[in-house]
Design a protein around this motif. Sequence first.
Motif, short mmCIF file in Angstrom:
data_model
loop_
_atom_site.label_atom_id
_atom_site.label_comp_id
_atom_site.label_asym_id
_atom_site.label_seq_id
_atom_site.Cartn_x
_atom_site.Cartn_y
_atom_site.Cartn_z
N ASP A 1 8.35 19.30 -22.60
CA ASP A 1 9.56 19.89 -23.18
C ASP A 1 10.77 19.53 -22.32
O ASP A 1 10.89 20.01 -21.19
CB ASP A 1 9.40 21.40 -23.26
N PRO A 2 11.69 18.71 -22.83
CA PRO A 2 12.84 18.32 -22.01
C PRO A 2 13.88 19.41 -21.85
O PRO A 2 14.79 19.29 -21.03
CB PRO A 2 13.43 17.13 -22.80
N MET A 3 13.75 20.50 -22.63
CA MET A 3 14.72 21.59 -22.57
C MET A 3 14.19 22.77 -21.77
O MET A 3 14.72 23.89 -21.87
CB MET A 3 15.07 22.05 -23.99
N ALA A 4 13.18 22.54 -20.95
CA ALA A 4 12.60 23.61 -20.14
C ALA A 4 12.55 23.19 -18.68
O ALA A 4 12.45 22.01 -18.35
CB ALA A 4 11.19 23.95 -20.63
N VAL A 5 12.63 24.20 -17.80
CA VAL A 5 12.48 23.96 -16.36
C VAL A 5 11.51 25.00 -15.81
O VAL A 5 11.40 26.11 -16.32
CB VAL A 5 13.83 24.06 -15.61
N GLY A 6 10.78 24.61 -14.77
CA GLY A 6 9.82 25.52 -14.17
C GLY A 6 8.40 25.15 -14.49
O GLY A 6 8.13 24.36 -15.41
N GLU A 7 7.49 25.72 -13.73
CA GLU A 7 6.07 25.39 -13.91
C GLU A 7 5.55 25.89 -15.24
O GLU A 7 5.88 27.00 -15.69
CB GLU A 7 5.26 26.00 -12.76
N VAL A 8 4.71 25.09 -15.86
CA VAL A 8 4.14 25.43 -17.17
C VAL A 8 3.33 26.72 -17.07
O VAL A 8 3.31 27.53 -18.01
CB VAL A 8 3.26 24.27 -17.69
N GLU A 9 2.66 26.94 -15.95
CA GLU A 9 1.80 28.11 -15.79
C GLU A 9 2.49 29.27 -15.08
O GLU A 9 1.82 30.20 -14.61
CB GLU A 9 0.53 27.72 -15.00
N ALA A 10 3.80 29.26 -15.01
CA ALA A 10 4.52 30.36 -14.38
C ALA A 10 4.17 31.68 -15.07
O ALA A 10 4.00 31.72 -16.29
CB ALA A 10 6.02 30.12 -14.47
#
Length: 297
Positions: free
Chosen positions: A119-128
């Motif tokens: 997802d280019p519109m997301a930041v942060g770890e996927v498993e946060a």
Amino acid sequence: MTAPAPDSPPADDSRFVSIVWAVAVIVVALVVGLIAWLALGDRDGAGTAGPPAGPGTTASAPTTEDEPTAEEGTTEGQGTTDGEGTDAPAEGTADAAEQTAPPEVRQLMLDLQRRDPADPMAVGEVEAPVVMIEYADYRCPYCAKFAADTRPQLQELVDDGTLRIEFRDLVLFEDVSRQAAVAARAAAEQDRMEAYQEVLFARSVDGQAELDRDDLLALAEEAGVPDLEAFEESLDDPALAALVDEDTAEARALGITSTPTFLVNTTVVAGAAELDHFLDVVEQERVTAEAAATTTG
């Protein structure tokens, strides 16, 4: 003035796609019904109406003269949605009543999280443990305030793996906002999403910016987008415009009509809240998520 209607999905006669759409309709109907249930208890009669209730625990932060929320309609002292009315800060608003949603609503909120590593519109770890979905319009002054004052101070939580932020478009201010959203996605294709959002939101801190194509190109250069020719070509990409429309349609299906609106795991935060409020909500949701993971594990 309402946002442009999203494009209709392409025709597809396959049985699989038909089943997917049928399931989607059922899910949306369930969400809308639950939103209506929540809305019955989300008006405290204190003067300024809040946005339509989100599908989870509502924990709307106190609103001050410097921290308004864009609202639908034109009540004195309120901001607006859908491009009409004043963008003046809200005054004298009372805290929205908090209420805990039933488990099925909380699960629906969690299911809205995409957690897509591409997802280019997301930041942060996927498993946060905590995901904050942000619905915003790039020309909304309240969204711009959040981007300038609060978002940078949440970066530490992103960096340490506690928080993932998934940005979703909610176009309220006609085609200019829609084209700005396409431009942000064009920048994201070149890994400059955050830098472009920063300079784009900065244009609306003092009021809705008027942005033409030349402005969007100039902002791309300012944000360090490496291939400006490819960026300009992407401004006319119907696929990017369709993604903007899909996000906007999702928000409206959920009954969200004001910006910014945040879904923080199972908590809704309406408006450009104080940093401390976001920190409290994220910590509360982190503890809940980690406790749930321990139980199921």
